[in-house]
Design a protein around this motif. Structure first.
Motif, PDB file in Angstrom:
ATOM      1  N   GLU A 142      22.531 -35.219 -17.830  1.00 62.83           N
ATOM      2  CA  GLU A 142      23.237 -34.336 -18.753  1.00 62.83           C
ATOM      3  C   GLU A 142      23.987 -33.199 -18.090  1.00 62.83           C
ATOM      4  N   SER A 143      23.844 -33.035 -16.785  1.00 65.21           N
ATOM      5  CA  SER A 143      24.465 -31.896 -16.110  1.00 65.21           C
ATOM      6  C   SER A 143      25.310 -32.367 -14.932  1.00 65.21           C
ATOM      7  N   ASN A 144      25.941 -31.405 -14.269  1.00 62.40           N
ATOM      8  CA  ASN A 144      26.718 -31.693 -13.062  1.00 62.40           C
ATOM      9  C   ASN A 144      25.982 -31.244 -11.808  1.00 62.40           C
ATOM     10  N   GLU A 185      24.303 -24.030  -9.955  1.00 63.22           N
ATOM     11  CA  GLU A 185      23.781 -25.291 -10.481  1.00 63.22           C
ATOM     12  C   GLU A 185      22.366 -25.099 -11.046  1.00 63.22           C
ATOM     13  N   TRP A 186      21.619 -24.163 -10.457  1.00 67.09           N
ATOM     14  CA  TRP A 186      20.282 -23.877 -10.982  1.00 67.09           C
ATOM     15  C   TRP A 186      20.370 -23.319 -12.397  1.00 67.09           C
ATOM     16  N   GLN A 217      18.865 -25.118 -15.804  1.00 68.53           N
ATOM     17  CA  GLN A 217      17.991 -24.444 -16.768  1.00 68.53           C
ATOM     18  C   GLN A 217      18.571 -24.506 -18.180  1.00 68.53           C
ATOM     19  N   SER A 218      19.870 -24.319 -18.279  1.00 72.24           N
ATOM     20  CA  SER A 218      20.537 -24.397 -19.580  1.00 72.24           C
ATOM     21  C   SER A 218      20.447 -25.809 -20.153  1.00 72.24           C
ATOM     22  N   THR A 219      20.636 -26.824 -19.280  1.00 73.80           N
ATOM     23  CA  THR A 219      20.543 -28.220 -19.711  1.00 73.80           C
ATOM     24  C   THR A 219      19.133 -28.546 -20.188  1.00 73.80           C
ATOM     25  N   ALA A 220      18.131 -28.046 -19.452  1.00 77.82           N
ATOM     26  CA  ALA A 220      16.737 -28.292 -19.834  1.00 77.82           C
ATOM     27  C   ALA A 220      16.438 -27.719 -21.217  1.00 77.82           C
ATOM     28  N   LYS A 221      16.993 -26.551 -21.518  1.00 77.42           N
ATOM     29  CA  LYS A 221      16.777 -25.936 -22.840  1.00 77.42           C
ATOM     30  C   LYS A 221      17.393 -26.792 -23.946  1.00 77.42           C
ATOM     31  N   GLU A 222      18.568 -27.373 -23.676  1.00 81.77           N
ATOM     32  CA  GLU A 222      19.202 -28.232 -24.672  1.00 81.77           C
ATOM     33  C   GLU A 222      18.444 -29.545 -24.836  1.00 81.77           C
ATOM     34  N   LEU A 223      17.982 -30.116 -23.713  1.00 87.38           N
ATOM     35  CA  LEU A 223      17.216 -31.354 -23.779  1.00 87.38           C
ATOM     36  C   LEU A 223      15.890 -31.152 -24.516  1.00 87.38           C
TER      37      LEU A 223
END
Length: 459
Positions: free
Chosen positions: A253-255, A270-271, A275-281
């Motif tokens: 889901e991320s780059n 990227e970190w 973290q932002s991607t993990a919150k959305e997932l």
């Protein structure tokens, strides 16, 4: 078994049923839907019913004389009390007016007796610490499943007018709910949706490949897309730890650079993205179970629990050959039999919960001896039952892995090209679904040919 438990039975109902069968030739057609010989509490009543059932199945006439003769032929006439008992039973019944009610009552008492006996055995095994807890749970589940089939009161046979009415209602529902031709759970790959109309309830789909081709990543993508569409997904991972699946979902889901993520060298920007991607997932309706000793019975129990809470719309199992195959206290001798039972249970799970089950499977080495190493349906390991029970079989193939630079069928360049070959489709067409991926197989998307290829082939 607890000797203080009173077994429920009704001898007067048993004689009423047998008497009706002896008096009216058409009565057996009704009771045969509900009763079997072992459902009679009185042993001699079961013998008489067994004789009548056999005569009915063979199309022979049923009356006091013929049944008496059948019991004599079987050597059971004296065991049931002789000809007098047959006459006495028939004399106690005037008509078969309440035959169905009597038969259902006998069936109900039989089920209660089976529950008492079976659960008493389970209780005894549960107190024996030398017996595996999982075995006790599985045997109890099998007991309840068997009794549950007997307890199904509804009639499953439908006349054609009823069937056609139900068929049109279901078709109307598909028509109303269809979105761009997708009537099931969307896959996230347009070509796959076009081929399947989405994952369909009650279907067992197999995704098979050789090791390291990308089964898990493709399946995670499918689970993620189903969840993003609002469907509750259960992902059972026997091979991989849950956190490793979490890593892959973040990379999907991320780059974030996959190498940096795995080596702990992720740069600050990227970190933050990770973290932002993990919150959305975290908001997605996905349940991941990474128990390394899962069996199909374990998966079924968990899926049923989640279904009862409205949290199981689709099930992913990674993968078939790693599921725990121990059955009760004995091991099956033949590996193909073990796989056949596990595959059958997966199909029954799909039907029981009325949801799609996506089951991953290994392919054998036969494809590696074939030019191009393109997989075929016969490459499924222990393939007989897998091929038989599956509604769909997809063979995962990445031609670039075997040194092929151009796909022979499509003419596409193979760099970043993945293929899901639909080798079996019980309810539709077979074909090949193309998708694109990056080198690390952490990005999966709809396939679009490179601009150079499009320009070259547009001339």
């Amino acid at each position: 078994m607890n000797k203080h438990i009173n077994m429920p039975f009704a001898l007067d109902y048993e004689t009423a049923v047998l008497g009706a069968l002896l008096l009216e030739t058409k009565a057996m057609a009704l009771t045969s839907q509900y009763l079997r010989p072992e459902m009679f509490y009185e042993e001699r009543h079961g013998m008489i019913y067994s004789a009548i059932e056999c005569m009915f199945n063979e199309g022979r006439s049923i009356d006091i004389i013929t049944v008496t003769e059948e019991l004599r032929r079987r050597g059971e006439l004296e065991k049931v009390g002789g000809p007098y008992v047959i006459v006495q039973i028939s004399s106690e019944v005037v008509s078969s007016a309440h035959l169905e009610t009597h038969a259902l009552t006998l069936k109900d008492y039989f089920i209660r007796r089976e529950l008492i006996k079976g659960l008493s055995k389970s209780l005894a095994k549960a107190t024996d610490i030398t017996v595996y807890t999982e075995d006790v749970v599985c045997e109890t589940q099998e007991l309840l499943d068997g009794i549950g089939k007997d307890a199904a009161w509804q009639k499953t046979a439908r006349e054609m007018d009823v069937l056609m009415d139900d068929t049109i209602k279901l078709a109307a529902q598909r028509r109303e709910e269809s979105e761009n031709g997708v009537t099931g759970i969307p896959t996230g790959l347009d070509e796959l949706d076009k081929l399947t109309a989405g994952w369909q309830n009650g279907d067992l789909a197999i995704i098979a490949a050789r090791p390291a081709v990308g089964k898990t990543m493709v399946t995670l993508h499918l689970a993620k897309e189903a969840a993003k569409a609002g469907f509750n997904a259960l992902f059972c991972s026997i091979e991989m730890q849950g956190e490793r699946l979490g890593d892959r979902l973040i990379l999907l889901e991320s780059n974030v650079n996959p190498h940096c993520w795995r080596s702990g060298l992720t740069p600050p920007n990227e970190w933050i993205e990770a973290q932002s991607t993990a919150k959305e997932l975290a908001k997605l309706p996905i349940t991941i179970d990474d128990n390394p000793s899962m069996s199909m019975d374990y998966i079924r129990a968990e899926a049923r629990l989640l279904k009862s809470k409205g949290k199981c719309d689709i099930i992913f199992i990674d993968y078939l050959q790693l599921t725990e195959m121990r059955t009760g206290e004995k091991m099956l001798r033949n590996r193909e039999q073990e796989v056949a039972i596990a595959t059958r249970k997966a199909k029954l799970l799909a039907k029981e919960l009325n949801c799609p089950v996506i089951l991953l499977s290994q392919l054998n080495r036969d494809s590696e001896n074939r030019p191009g190493k393109r997989p075929q349906l016969s490459d499924l390991r222990e393939s007989g039952a897998i091929e038989q029970d599956a509604d769909l079989v997809f063979l995962l193939y990445r031609p670039a892995l075997v040194g092929i630079t151009t796909d022979k069928e499509s003419g596409y360049p193979t760099e970043g090209l993945g293929m899901m070959i639909a080798a079996k489709h019980r309810n539709g067409e077979t074909g090949t679904v193309y998708f694109s991926h990056n080198k690390s197989m952490t990005k999966i998307e709809n396939y679009v040919p490179p601009m150079e290829w499009l320009i070259k082939n547009s001339k």
